[in-house]
Scaffold this motif. Structure first.
Motif, PDB file in Angstrom:
ATOM      1  N   THR A   1       0.822  -1.217   0.000  1.00 24.56           N
ATOM      2  CA  THR A   1       0.000   0.000   0.000  1.00 24.56           C
ATOM      3  C   THR A   1       0.855   1.265   0.000  1.00 24.56           C
ATOM      4  OG1 THR A   1      -0.157  -0.130   2.423  1.00 24.56           O
ATOM      5  CG2 THR A   1      -1.949  -1.121   1.131  1.00 24.56           C
ATOM      6  N   THR A   2       2.023   1.194   0.604  1.00 23.64           N
ATOM      7  CA  THR A   2       2.920   2.351   0.614  1.00 23.64           C
ATOM      8  C   THR A   2       3.386   2.674  -0.805  1.00 23.64           C
ATOM      9  OG1 THR A   2       3.696   1.826   2.840  1.00 23.64           O
ATOM     10  CG2 THR A   2       5.068   3.309   1.516  1.00 23.64           C
ATOM     11  N   GLU A   3       3.715   1.633  -1.576  1.00 24.32           N
ATOM     12  CA  GLU A   3       4.162   1.826  -2.950  1.00 24.32           C
ATOM     13  C   GLU A   3       3.019   2.356  -3.815  1.00 24.32           C
ATOM     14  OE1 GLU A   3       6.852   2.124  -5.941  1.00 24.32           O
ATOM     15  OE2 GLU A   3       7.232   1.626  -3.831  1.00 24.32           O
ATOM     16  N   LEU A   4       1.809   1.822  -3.613  1.00 22.17           N
ATOM     17  CA  LEU A   4       0.654   2.314  -4.360  1.00 22.17           C
ATOM     18  C   LEU A   4       0.382   3.788  -4.054  1.00 22.17           C
ATOM     19  CD1 LEU A   4      -1.785  -0.723  -3.965  1.00 22.17           C
ATOM     20  CD2 LEU A   4      -0.761   0.090  -6.106  1.00 22.17           C
ATOM     21  N   ALA A   5       0.539   4.155  -2.803  1.00 22.79           N
ATOM     22  CA  ALA A   5       0.333   5.546  -2.403  1.00 22.79           C
ATOM     23  C   ALA A   5       1.361   6.462  -3.060  1.00 22.79           C
ATOM     24  CB  ALA A   5       0.390   5.677  -0.883  1.00 22.79           C
TER      25      ALA A   5
ATOM     26  N   LYS B   1      -6.558  20.910  -8.831  1.00 25.02           N
ATOM     27  CA  LYS B   1      -6.508  19.660  -8.080  1.00 25.02           C
ATOM     28  C   LYS B   1      -7.516  18.666  -8.634  1.00 25.02           C
ATOM     29  CE  LYS B   1      -5.766  16.876  -4.507  1.00 25.02           C
ATOM     30  NZ  LYS B   1      -4.506  16.106  -4.384  1.00 25.02           N
ATOM     31  N   ALA B   2      -7.059  17.455  -8.895  1.00 22.30           N
ATOM     32  CA  ALA B   2      -7.947  16.374  -9.333  1.00 22.30           C
ATOM     33  C   ALA B   2      -7.824  15.204  -8.369  1.00 22.30           C
ATOM     34  CB  ALA B   2      -7.571  15.923 -10.746  1.00 22.30           C
ATOM     35  N   GLU B   3      -8.914  14.512  -8.170  1.00 21.42           N
ATOM     36  CA  GLU B   3      -8.850  13.268  -7.396  1.00 21.42           C
ATOM     37  C   GLU B   3      -8.290  12.173  -8.307  1.00 21.42           C
ATOM     38  OE1 GLU B   3     -11.713   9.915  -5.227  1.00 21.42           O
ATOM     39  OE2 GLU B   3     -12.579  11.823  -5.943  1.00 21.42           O
ATOM     40  N   VAL B   4      -7.296  11.454  -7.811  1.00 19.60           N
ATOM     41  CA  VAL B   4      -6.642  10.403  -8.589  1.00 19.60           C
ATOM     42  C   VAL B   4      -7.022   9.045  -8.024  1.00 19.60           C
ATOM     43  CG1 VAL B   4      -4.410   9.351  -9.102  1.00 19.60           C
ATOM     44  CG2 VAL B   4      -4.714  11.820  -9.344  1.00 19.60           C
ATOM     45  N   ARG B   5      -7.368   8.132  -8.916  1.00 17.84           N
ATOM     46  CA  ARG B   5      -7.701   6.769  -8.482  1.00 17.84           C
ATOM     47  C   ARG B   5      -7.000   5.776  -9.401  1.00 17.84           C
ATOM     48  NH1 ARG B   5     -13.911   5.874  -8.056  1.00 17.84           N
ATOM     49  NH2 ARG B   5     -13.587   7.456  -6.440  1.00 17.84           N
ATOM     50  N   LEU B   6      -6.170   4.913  -8.824  1.00 13.66           N
ATOM     51  CA  LEU B   6      -5.481   3.886  -9.600  1.00 13.66           C
ATOM     52  C   LEU B   6      -6.374   2.654  -9.697  1.00 13.66           C
ATOM     53  CD1 LEU B   6      -1.846   4.144  -8.165  1.00 13.66           C
ATOM     54  CD2 LEU B   6      -2.845   5.310 -10.137  1.00 13.66           C
ATOM     55  N   ALA B   7      -6.625   2.200 -10.913  1.00 17.24           N
ATOM     56  CA  ALA B   7      -7.508   1.057 -11.150  1.00 17.24           C
ATOM     57  C   ALA B   7      -6.686  -0.171 -11.517  1.00 17.24           C
ATOM     58  CB  ALA B   7      -8.493   1.374 -12.270  1.00 17.24           C
TER      59      ALA B   7
ATOM     60  N   LYS C   1       0.490   9.496  -5.553  1.00 13.72           N
ATOM     61  CA  LYS C   1       0.956  10.843  -5.217  1.00 13.72           C
ATOM     62  C   LYS C   1       1.765  11.439  -6.368  1.00 13.72           C
ATOM     63  CE  LYS C   1       3.429  13.532  -1.732  1.00 13.72           C
ATOM     64  NZ  LYS C   1       4.187  13.508  -0.455  1.00 13.72           N
ATOM     65  N   LYS C   2       2.571  10.615  -7.026  1.00 17.62           N
ATOM     66  CA  LYS C   2       3.370  11.102  -8.150  1.00 17.62           C
ATOM     67  C   LYS C   2       2.461  11.586  -9.282  1.00 17.62           C
ATOM     68  CE  LYS C   2       7.148   9.812 -11.243  1.00 17.62           C
ATOM     69  NZ  LYS C   2       8.104   8.763 -11.651  1.00 17.62           N
ATOM     70  N   LEU C   3       1.426  10.805  -9.577  1.00 17.63           N
ATOM     71  CA  LEU C   3       0.471  11.197 -10.616  1.00 17.63           C
ATOM     72  C   LEU C   3      -0.283  12.446 -10.190  1.00 17.63           C
ATOM     73  CD1 LEU C   3      -1.062  10.734 -13.258  1.00 17.63           C
ATOM     74  CD2 LEU C   3      -2.543   9.119 -12.027  1.00 17.63           C
ATOM     75  N   ASP C   4      -0.725  12.473  -8.955  1.00 21.04           N
ATOM     76  CA  ASP C   4      -1.487  13.610  -8.432  1.00 21.04           C
ATOM     77  C   ASP C   4      -0.669  14.905  -8.533  1.00 21.04           C
ATOM     78  OD1 ASP C   4      -3.788  14.651  -6.556  1.00 21.04           O
ATOM     79  OD2 ASP C   4      -1.921  15.262  -5.596  1.00 21.04           O
ATOM     80  N   SER C   5       0.585  14.848  -8.115  1.00 21.72           N
ATOM     81  CA  SER C   5       1.438  16.048  -8.123  1.00 21.72           C
ATOM     82  C   SER C   5       1.690  16.545  -9.535  1.00 21.72           C
ATOM     83  CB  SER C   5       2.776  15.744  -7.429  1.00 21.72           C
ATOM     84  OG  SER C   5       2.575  15.379  -6.087  1.00 21.72           O
ATOM     85  N   ARG C   6       1.932  15.605 -10.449  1.00 17.52           N
ATOM     86  CA  ARG C   6       2.232  15.999 -11.828  1.00 17.52           C
ATOM     87  C   ARG C   6       0.991  16.599 -12.514  1.00 17.52           C
ATOM     88  NH1 ARG C   6       5.066  18.486 -15.295  1.00 17.52           N
ATOM     89  NH2 ARG C   6       5.369  17.485 -17.329  1.00 17.52           N
ATOM     90  N   LEU C   7      -0.176  16.024 -12.250  1.00 18.41           N
ATOM     91  CA  LEU C   7      -1.408  16.576 -12.823  1.00 18.41           C
ATOM     92  C   LEU C   7      -1.659  17.988 -12.311  1.00 18.41           C
ATOM     93  CD1 LEU C   7      -3.905  13.559 -12.741  1.00 18.41           C
ATOM     94  CD2 LEU C   7      -2.954  14.666 -14.777  1.00 18.41           C
ATOM     95  N   LYS C   8      -1.451  18.194 -11.032  1.00 21.30           N
ATOM     96  CA  LYS C   8      -1.657  19.528 -10.457  1.00 21.30           C
ATOM     97  C   LYS C   8      -0.681  20.527 -11.063  1.00 21.30           C
ATOM     98  CE  LYS C   8      -2.211  21.967  -6.064  1.00 21.30           C
ATOM     99  NZ  LYS C   8      -2.176  21.862  -4.581  1.00 21.30           N
TER     100      LYS C   8
END
Length: 433
Positions: free
Chosen positions: A384-388, A405-411, A392-399
């Motif tokens: 779960t730490t690696e998934l987080a 700010k966008a909500e990010v969800r890994l599927a 976070k990397k995707l979230d930061s780059r999108l912002k």
């Protein structure tokens, strides 16, 4: 170096522009005479055919836009009788009335030649077998690519879209060397090959692909090429032009827009031309269309163009990748957001697949954007730490890219919807009632 028409494809820029001017004069004269729609537009703008004396004079002419095509449904923009037409294509009409496009024999010949020049430029020949995974029928892609490849002398496998397992069976059983389809569908074929334990490099003879029909990023191309070993070439076009018609050469540094067939303007938001290589709004004039003239058509794409001579030796202008569409722009909390920006960010992340979905909602009159993206198979983990960290990397780059700010969800892999034709990436559920 191999050419389809070396004299035209390597013509000096000055000669190409002189040819464009003569073609433009003839186009405007004939359209003013034959088209009630465009004659009224020109009269309202106070311009006559004889006012077009230089290429810069094109700016005196009125624009055409998508709503003009829909408002004149089905055939009010045709300037040839049906006796002169040999084909009709119709767009899907998913955002309004469909666009109906008529073709004369010369129209079809020019369309096929445009694609043939492009196919030869990246290495296709009569020795190739092309598996055409574009849809056949009213959609322009399937039959347009089919006609051009047949004229080239290549063997065409007209499999159309869908039935992915059969696509793969035939790809393995026959000496298929090239494939045409949407980028998202080519990724889907690659996914299915992985599921079946098929190695495209070893189990097929595929070496080339034509990908078009939807926007996609350079990072997506790299992922597809690295994964499959196929060299994938971008395609640009629209049914309003003829269909898909401009291709990249082997250098993969922009699609060659044949200057004897089309005149492309890149304009800023005030409709002024931008310098060579600078991004702006694409405006298209088709110089040889007979049945369905297209003059200064605002297609809505955003990109740049360069007249710099290509390393392949061709002298025609090259259109860079489409980086957005003015009519696909999303306004989220007052910020302009293009799905292509999100796709480009996803392409930067090696742990993500190219499949994503954007969902927009509003809560308490405030916009909310959810970006769901599939992990690729190699990045699956229970940590779960690696998934987080990945989220976070995707979230930061999108912002950083979107300034919002966008909500990010890994599927999980293969959980988001797949599309055999053009992919759909946006669901807008916002309501302000």
């Amino acid at each position: 170096m191999t050419y389809w028409n070396e004299k035209i494809e390597t013509m000096p820029k000055e000669d190409l522009k002189a040819m464009q001017l003569e073609l433009l004069k003839e186009l405007v004269k004939n359209t003013y005479r034959d088209s009630k729609f465009y004659r009224e537009r020109m009269d309202a703008a106070g311009v006559k055919p004889e006012d077009i004396k230089t290429l810069d004079d094109i700016r005196k002419l009125p624009f055409m836009k998508k709503t003009d095509l829909r408002d004149n449904y089905p055939d009010k923009l045709f300037v040839r009788p049906y006796d002169d037409l040999v084909r009709i294509h119709v767009s899907s009409g998913t955002t309004g009335k469909p666009t109906v496009v008529g073709y004369t024999r010369n129209d079809l010949d020019n369309w096929a030649e445009s694609l043939d020049r492009g196919m030869v430029s990246f290495g296709m020949s009569k020795s190739d077998m092309l598996q055409n995974a574009h849809g056949y029928g009213l959609f322009t892609g399937g039959i347009g690519v089919h006609d051009a490849a047949t004229r080239l002398g290549a063997t065409v496998l007209p499999i159309s879209t869908g039935n992915t397992n059969r696509q793969i069976d035939l790809m393995c059983d026959l000496p298929v060397t090239a494939i045409a389809g949407t980028p998202s569908y080519l990724f889907h074929i690659a996914d299915t090959c992985d599921e079946r334990g098929i190695d495209i490099r070893k189990d097929t003879k595929l070496r080339l692909a034509i990908a078009g029909g939807e926007p996609w990023s350079e990072s997506m191309r790299k992922k597809l090429q690295d994964r499959t070993g196929i060299r994938v070439h971008n395609c640009y076009g629209a049914s309003e032009f003829y269909g898909p018609m401009f291709l990249e050469c082997k250098e993969q540094c922009g699609v060659h827009v044949w200057a004897d067939l089309a005149l492309i303007e890149i304009l800023d938001d005030n409709d002024n031309p931008v310098p060579d290589g600078q991004k702006g709004n694409v405006v298209v004039t088709m110089l040889k269309k007979e049945a369905f003239p297209l003059i200064r058509y605002r297609i809505g794409d955003i990109t740049s163009i360069t007249w710099e001579r290509c390393k392949c030796g061709r002298t025609h202008p090259r259109l860079d990748r489409i980086t957005g569409r003015s009519d696909d722009m999303l306004v989220v909390k007052g910020i302009n957001v293009f799905p292509s920006q999100i796709e480009a960010v996803i392409g930067e992340m090696p742990f993500l697949s190219p499949f994503y979905m954007i969902t927009l909602d509003n809560k308490n009159y405030s916009d909310h954007m959810l970006v769901e993206v599939e992990l690729n198979e190699n990045s699956l983990t229970d940590d779960t730490t690696e998934l987080a960290k990945m989220a976070k990397k995707l979230d930061s780059r999108l912002k950083e890219v979107l300034n919002i700010k966008a909500e990010v969800r890994l599927a999980l892999p293969k959980t988001l919807q797949r599309f055999e034709g053009k992919s759909k990436h946006v669901i807008d559920n916002r309501s302000y009632e």
